[in-house]
Design a protein around this motif. Structure first.
Motif, mmCIF file in Angstrom:
data_model
loop_
_atom_site.group_PDB
_atom_site.id
_atom_site.type_symbol
_atom_site.label_atom_id
_atom_site.label_comp_id
_atom_site.label_asym_id
_atom_site.label_seq_id
_atom_site.Cartn_x
_atom_site.Cartn_y
_atom_site.Cartn_z
ATOM 1 N N ASN A 94 16.908 7.986 -18.866
ATOM 2 C CA ASN A 94 16.881 6.578 -18.445
ATOM 3 C C ASN A 94 16.579 5.703 -19.669
ATOM 4 N N THR A 95 17.627 5.326 -20.387
ATOM 5 C CA THR A 95 17.447 4.579 -21.639
ATOM 6 C C THR A 95 16.910 3.167 -21.409
ATOM 7 N N ALA A 96 17.267 2.531 -20.285
ATOM 8 C CA ALA A 96 16.742 1.192 -20.002
ATOM 9 C C ALA A 96 15.225 1.252 -19.839
ATOM 10 N N SER A 97 14.747 2.272 -19.177
ATOM 11 C CA SER A 97 13.305 2.439 -18.993
ATOM 12 C C SER A 97 12.615 2.704 -20.333
ATOM 13 N N ARG A 98 13.260 3.455 -21.189
ATOM 14 C CA ARG A 98 12.693 3.711 -22.516
ATOM 15 C C ARG A 98 12.544 2.396 -23.292
ATOM 16 N N ARG A 99 13.538 1.519 -23.179
ATOM 17 C CA ARG A 99 13.465 0.234 -23.885
ATOM 18 C C ARG A 99 12.278 -0.599 -23.395
ATOM 19 N N VAL A 100 11.973 -0.528 -22.094
ATOM 20 C CA VAL A 100 10.809 -1.260 -21.570
ATOM 21 C C VAL A 100 9.548 -0.764 -22.266
ATOM 22 N N GLY A 150 13.480 -8.055 -9.189
ATOM 23 C CA GLY A 150 12.932 -6.735 -9.478
ATOM 24 C C GLY A 150 11.566 -6.580 -8.858
ATOM 25 N N GLU A 151 10.956 -5.453 -9.166
ATOM 26 C CA GLU A 151 9.595 -5.176 -8.699
ATOM 27 C C GLU A 151 8.858 -4.482 -9.833
ATOM 28 N N ILE A 152 7.569 -4.762 -9.934
ATOM 29 C CA ILE A 152 6.724 -4.136 -10.950
ATOM 30 C C ILE A 152 5.373 -3.849 -10.317
ATOM 31 N N ALA A 153 4.733 -2.786 -10.770
ATOM 32 C CA ALA A 153 3.463 -2.412 -10.151
ATOM 33 C C ALA A 153 2.581 -1.621 -11.101
ATOM 34 N N LEU A 154 1.296 -1.693 -10.801
ATOM 35 C CA LEU A 154 0.319 -0.753 -11.338
ATOM 36 C C LEU A 154 -0.006 0.174 -10.180
ATOM 37 N N LYS A 155 0.318 1.455 -10.320
ATOM 38 C CA LYS A 155 0.070 2.393 -9.231
ATOM 39 C C LYS A 155 -0.956 3.437 -9.657
ATOM 40 N N ASP A 156 -1.432 4.188 -8.670
ATOM 41 C CA ASP A 156 -2.445 5.215 -8.919
ATOM 42 C C ASP A 156 -3.640 4.623 -9.671
ATOM 43 N N VAL A 157 -4.095 3.482 -9.192
ATOM 44 C CA VAL A 157 -5.218 2.782 -9.819
ATOM 45 C C VAL A 157 -6.475 3.632 -9.664
ATOM 46 N N ASP A 158 -7.113 3.938 -10.778
ATOM 47 C CA ASP A 158 -8.316 4.769 -10.808
ATOM 48 C C ASP A 158 -9.438 3.975 -11.470
ATOM 49 N N PRO A 159 -10.269 3.298 -10.659
ATOM 50 C CA PRO A 159 -11.322 2.463 -11.242
ATOM 51 C C PRO A 159 -12.349 3.259 -12.055
ATOM 52 N N HIS A 160 -12.626 4.485 -11.637
ATOM 53 C CA HIS A 160 -13.630 5.301 -12.357
ATOM 54 C C HIS A 160 -13.201 5.550 -13.802
ATOM 55 N N ASN A 161 -11.950 5.958 -13.987
ATOM 56 C CA ASN A 161 -11.445 6.230 -15.332
ATOM 57 C C ASN A 161 -10.813 5.008 -15.992
ATOM 58 N N GLY A 162 -10.670 3.920 -15.237
ATOM 59 C CA GLY A 162 -10.079 2.711 -15.791
ATOM 60 C C GLY A 162 -8.625 2.899 -16.144
ATOM 61 N N SER A 163 -7.874 3.559 -15.258
ATOM 62 C CA SER A 163 -6.481 3.849 -15.585
ATOM 63 C C SER A 163 -5.551 3.524 -14.422
ATOM 64 N N ALA A 164 -4.287 3.355 -14.752
ATOM 65 C CA ALA A 164 -3.219 3.137 -13.772
ATOM 66 C C ALA A 164 -1.908 3.450 -14.470
ATOM 67 N N GLU A 165 -0.852 3.563 -13.662
ATOM 68 C CA GLU A 165 0.487 3.786 -14.208
ATOM 69 C C GLU A 165 1.367 2.591 -13.898
ATOM 70 N N LEU A 166 2.100 2.111 -14.885
ATOM 71 C CA LEU A 166 3.048 1.014 -14.713
ATOM 72 C C LEU A 166 4.381 1.581 -14.240
ATOM 73 N N VAL A 167 4.959 0.958 -13.208
ATOM 74 C CA VAL A 167 6.296 1.317 -12.727
ATOM 75 C C VAL A 167 7.078 0.031 -12.495
ATOM 76 N N CYS A 168 8.407 0.082 -12.654
ATOM 77 C CA CYS A 168 9.196 -1.128 -12.462
ATOM 78 C C CYS A 168 10.655 -0.789 -12.225
ATOM 79 N N TRP A 169 11.368 -1.730 -11.651
ATOM 80 C CA TRP A 169 12.819 -1.674 -11.548
ATOM 81 C C TRP A 169 13.350 -3.102 -11.582
ATOM 82 N N THR A 170 14.587 -3.228 -11.997
ATOM 83 C CA THR A 170 15.267 -4.523 -12.035
ATOM 84 C C THR A 170 16.606 -4.374 -11.327
#
Length: 181
Positions: free
Chosen positions: A141-147, A83-103
């Motif tokens: 996407n129920t699998a994503s909800r379980r994550v 699979g792949e997993i990532a923190l995307k849209d990394v925003d150092p000023h606001n200290g935020s990012a979005e988690l994305v993944c697939w298996t």
């Protein structure tokens, strides 16, 4: 930032590779042939070896430019990506990012994404210094909800018609975790 490898116990997280020693291209092509990944992934799709190489190169560039920190989720025994997993849209000023993944299809249902997500969220809060990690999940996407549920995210609400999936707009649930949770 230089890519960081994470030993997540049963799984090892490392940068996607396409070089003389390790080539993740075949695993990417196989994974992206899966109808479920094609359905929910949107964006970049890998059709062949050339596309896989470009995908890996793009992910490397994203690391270098601090836009996205992504990892191949590999089994410890063989080192093959599952699979792949990532923190995307990394925003150092606001200290935020979005988690994305697939298996990959043959590895789903074993808690791999949740296991990897826990390690990556820890990296985001501890090493990167993030305050907030968000997660978006298509309502169907129920699998994503379980994550999201298994990794301690809090459901914040619904973004109506926010994702185009196979020509139809779908609602997205938006989840978050804070470093103070």
């Amino acid at each position: 930032m230089e890519p960081v490898e994470i030993n997540a116990g049963e799984y090892y997280l490392r940068q996607l590779r396409a070089d003389d020693r390790i080539d993740d291209g075949a695993a990417l092509v196989a994974a992206f042939a899966d109808p479920e990944i094609r359905r929910w992934q949107g964006g970049l799709l890998v059709e062949d070896a050339v596309g896989a190489k470009k995908y890996v190169e793009f992910r490397a560039w994203q690391w270098e430019s601090d836009q996205r920190y992504s990892w191949a989720v590999c089994d410890q025994l063989l080192g093959n990506p599952v699979g792949e997993i990532a923190l995307k849209d990394v925003d150092p000023h606001n200290g935020s990012a979005e988690l994305v993944c697939w298996t990959a299809a043959e590895h789903r249902g074993r808690g791999i994404a949740g296991h990897a997500a826990t390690a990556v969220i820890g990296f985001g809060f501890g090493f990167v210094g993030l305050h907030r990690v968000s997660y978006r999940q298509a309502v169907g996407n129920t699998a994503s909800r379980r994550v999201a549920e298994k990794t301690g995210f809090t459901l914040e609400g619904r973004l109506r018609g926010a994702q185009l999936v196979q020509g139809e707009h779908h609602d997205l649930n938006i989840w978050s975790r804070l470093s103070t949770d």
